[in-house]
Design an enzyme around this catalytic site. Structure first.
Site, PDB file in Angstrom:
ATOM      1  CB  SER A  81     -43.631  21.114  -2.048  1.00 27.96           C
ATOM      2  OG  SER A  81     -44.372  20.564  -0.987  1.00 27.96           O
ATOM      3  CB  THR A 134     -47.141  24.307   4.068  1.00 30.71           C
ATOM      4  OG1 THR A 134     -46.833  23.515   5.199  1.00 30.71           O
ATOM      5  CG2 THR A 134     -46.031  25.315   3.833  1.00 30.71           C
ATOM      6  CE  LYS A 182     -51.412  22.338   5.244  1.00 33.87           C
ATOM      7  NZ  LYS A 182     -51.265  20.948   5.665  1.00 33.87           N
ATOM      8  CB  ALA A 233     -52.497  17.833  10.438  1.00 36.34           C
ATOM      9  CE1 TYR A 282     -43.242  16.301   5.726  1.00 39.96           C
ATOM     10  CE2 TYR A 282     -40.895  16.448   5.293  1.00 39.96           C
ATOM     11  CZ  TYR A 282     -42.174  16.946   5.152  1.00 39.96           C
ATOM     12  OH  TYR A 282     -42.370  18.106   4.453  1.00 39.96           O
TER      13      TYR A 282
HETATM   14  P1  NDP Z   1     -51.439  22.864  14.129  1.00 40.04           P
HETATM   15  O1  NDP Z   1     -50.547  23.967  14.568  1.00 40.04           O
HETATM   16  O2  NDP Z   1     -52.740  23.185  13.502  1.00 40.04           O
HETATM   17  O3  NDP Z   1     -51.763  21.905  15.391  1.00 40.04           O
HETATM   18  C1  NDP Z   1     -50.724  21.488  16.220  1.00 40.04           C
HETATM   19  C2  NDP Z   1     -51.236  20.415  17.181  1.00 40.04           C
HETATM   20  O4  NDP Z   1     -50.105  19.886  17.873  1.00 40.04           O
HETATM   21  C3  NDP Z   1     -52.202  20.913  18.228  1.00 40.04           C
HETATM   22  O5  NDP Z   1     -53.125  19.887  18.515  1.00 40.04           O
HETATM   23  C4  NDP Z   1     -51.280  21.196  19.434  1.00 40.04           C
HETATM   24  O6  NDP Z   1     -51.938  21.095  20.691  1.00 40.04           O
HETATM   25  C5  NDP Z   1     -50.322  20.041  19.297  1.00 40.04           C
HETATM   26  N1  NDP Z   1     -49.005  20.280  19.900  1.00 40.04           N
HETATM   27  C6  NDP Z   1     -48.065  21.190  19.517  1.00 40.04           C
HETATM   28  N2  NDP Z   1     -46.953  21.063  20.264  1.00 40.04           N
HETATM   29  C7  NDP Z   1     -47.175  20.043  21.134  1.00 40.04           C
HETATM   30  C8  NDP Z   1     -46.401  19.433  22.155  1.00 40.04           C
HETATM   31  N3  NDP Z   1     -45.155  19.856  22.439  1.00 40.04           N
HETATM   32  N4  NDP Z   1     -46.929  18.405  22.838  1.00 40.04           N
HETATM   33  C9  NDP Z   1     -48.183  17.974  22.565  1.00 40.04           C
HETATM   34  N5  NDP Z   1     -48.981  18.513  21.609  1.00 40.04           N
HETATM   35  C10 NDP Z   1     -48.480  19.544  20.895  1.00 40.04           C
HETATM   36  O7  NDP Z   1     -50.518  21.968  13.163  1.00 40.04           O
HETATM   37  P2  NDP Z   1     -51.029  20.991  12.002  1.00 40.04           P
HETATM   38  O8  NDP Z   1     -52.205  20.257  12.520  1.00 40.04           O
HETATM   39  O9  NDP Z   1     -51.160  21.747  10.737  1.00 40.04           O
HETATM   40  O10 NDP Z   1     -49.773  20.010  11.809  1.00 40.04           O
HETATM   41  C11 NDP Z   1     -49.545  18.943  12.728  1.00 40.04           C
HETATM   42  C12 NDP Z   1     -48.391  18.075  12.203  1.00 40.04           C
HETATM   43  O11 NDP Z   1     -48.761  17.418  10.989  1.00 40.04           O
HETATM   44  C13 NDP Z   1     -47.117  18.866  11.892  1.00 40.04           C
HETATM   45  O12 NDP Z   1     -46.023  18.123  12.356  1.00 40.04           O
HETATM   46  C14 NDP Z   1     -47.085  18.925  10.376  1.00 40.04           C
HETATM   47  O13 NDP Z   1     -45.781  18.994   9.849  1.00 40.04           O
HETATM   48  C15 NDP Z   1     -47.730  17.568  10.026  1.00 40.04           C
HETATM   49  N6  NDP Z   1     -48.318  17.516   8.677  1.00 40.04           N
HETATM   50  C16 NDP Z   1     -47.768  16.648   7.760  1.00 40.04           C
HETATM   51  C17 NDP Z   1     -48.268  16.539   6.492  1.00 40.04           C
HETATM   52  C18 NDP Z   1     -47.651  15.580   5.524  1.00 40.04           C
HETATM   53  O14 NDP Z   1     -47.930  15.660   4.318  1.00 40.04           O
HETATM   54  N7  NDP Z   1     -46.835  14.643   5.985  1.00 40.04           N
HETATM   55  C19 NDP Z   1     -49.438  17.339   6.055  1.00 40.04           C
HETATM   56  C20 NDP Z   1     -49.984  18.184   7.109  1.00 40.04           C
HETATM   57  C21 NDP Z   1     -49.419  18.274   8.357  1.00 40.04           C
HETATM   58  P3  NDP Z   1     -52.726  22.352  21.335  1.00 40.04           P
HETATM   59  O15 NDP Z   1     -54.065  22.396  20.654  1.00 40.04           O
HETATM   60  O16 NDP Z   1     -52.831  22.015  22.769  1.00 40.04           O
HETATM   61  O17 NDP Z   1     -51.888  23.564  21.040  1.00 40.04           O
END
Ligand code: NDP
Length: 282
Positions: free
Chosen positions: A21, A66, A70, A136, A222
């Site tokens: 960023s 981030t 959030k 996300a 990414y």
């Molecule tokens: P959260 O921590 O809120 O959610 C994580 C999610 O991933 C949950 O659904 C979790 O499942 C699941 N998960 C984690 N590890 C595993 C695994 N090994 N196998 C299967 N499922 C898994 O994270 P966010 O939602 O904030 O972020 C998710 C992704 O989006 C990240 O990679 C982040 O970097 C990316 N992102 C990118 C952005 C961009 O601008 N490009 C903006 C925002 C996010 P469970 O509920 O079972 O724990």
């Protein structure tokens, strides 16, 4: 004569050292000829409130939040945009002239712009699968619904979390939900990976045949190499198999618009960041 002052912005997160960023916003400032600085600050959930107050008390004008901040930012903001309230998460805080702190969520529109404008990927009438039900996923649901897909399934490692999320949005759209084992025999035109599995090089267990012919894959995560999910898309003959670098730049451009009243051009910066990586997403 009043000398021009530099406005201060920052991304808060934990971890944050890897964040692109600062580079993105400095490039936007140079492109639009604006005087500002933008830093990355390591801020834990426990430090969040005092760090934000301190930043704004010392000339700060805006903050990107981030992981894992959030939801805290959403609770902290004194005013919120409708899309931030739908997401229950804020990635952009702006100090307004009246002293209020506006919270916005630009992740959803960032994804939509990258998918539909940068890559010409239609969502209308398509069968969409979202993997993951975290913050996300919450942020992208409303804009996805707005594109009028044929159907949306949310699959999560913990299926109850996907069900919970679908119930929250039940007034606006009828999502199906399941665990990863419920995906056998199903087929989708667009699969969006909103899990954080890629960050540790993992991939949710995905059955063969999940991606329809001419289907597209998009990983919100990414990296400098193709993520495990981008590789899965390539192996499964995706038309496009993309990661979230374009989304990152587009959500930043929307934050910049909120702060500075001008939306920077994104194409040349995305091309530059892509050219520095070890693979070309397409
Ligand atoms: P959260 O921590 O809120 O959610 C994580 C999610 O991933 C949950 O659904 C979790 O499942 C699941 N998960 C984690 N590890 C595993 C695994 N090994 N196998 C299967 N499922 C898994 O994270 P966010 O939602 O904030 O972020 C998710 C992704 O989006 C990240 O990679 C982040 O970097 C990316 N992102 C990118 C952005 C961009 O601008 N490009 C903006 C925002 C996010 P469970 O509920 O079972 O724990």
């Amino acid at each position: 004569m009043k000398l021009p002052t530099t406005d201060h912005y920052a991304v808060f997160g934990d971890p944050v050292a890897h964040s692109k960023s600062p580079r993105i916003h400095r490039a936007f400032a140079a492109q639009t000829g604006q005087m500002l600085d933008y830093s990355a600050r390591q801020v834990s959930a426990e430090q969040f409130e005092t760090s934000v107050q301190d930043f704004f008390a010392h000339g700060g004008k805006g903050i990107n939040c981030t992981v894992p901040l959030k939801e805290l930012a959403w609770r902290f903001a004194t005013r919120k945009t409708a899309r931030a309230d739908a997401a229950k998460a804020v990635n952009t805080l702006a100090l307004k002239a009246d002293g209020s702190i506006l919270g916005d969520n630009t992740d959803g529109i960032g994804l939509m712009t990258d998918l539909t404008v940068n890559h010409g990927i239609e969502l209308s009438g398509r069968r969409i699968l979202i993997l993951g039900a975290g913050g996300a996923c919450r942020g992208i649901l409303e804009p996805i619904i707005g594109q009028r897909p044929q159907s949306v399934v949310i699959a999560n490692r913990s299926p109850a979390k996907a069900t919970e999320l679908s119930l929250e949005f039940a007034d606006t759209f009828n999502f199906d939900t399941c665990g990863f084992d419920g995906l056998a025999g199903l087929s989708f035109d667009l699969i969006i990976n909103a899990t954080s599995a890629s960050l540790s090089g993992d991939l949710p267990p995905l059955p063969a045949g999940l991606l329809a012919e001419n289907g597209d894959c998009y990983d919100l995560a990414y990296a400098d190499q193709a993520t495990a999910f981008v590789r899965w898309g390539q192996i499964n003959n995706a038309r496009h198999s993309l990661d979230g670098l374009g989304m990152l730049v587009e959500q930043a451009a929307e934050a910049y618009l909120l702060w500075r009243g001008i939306r920077p051009q994104t194409a040349s910066l995305i091309a530059l960041l892509n050219s520095e990586r070890n693979f070309q997403a397409h």
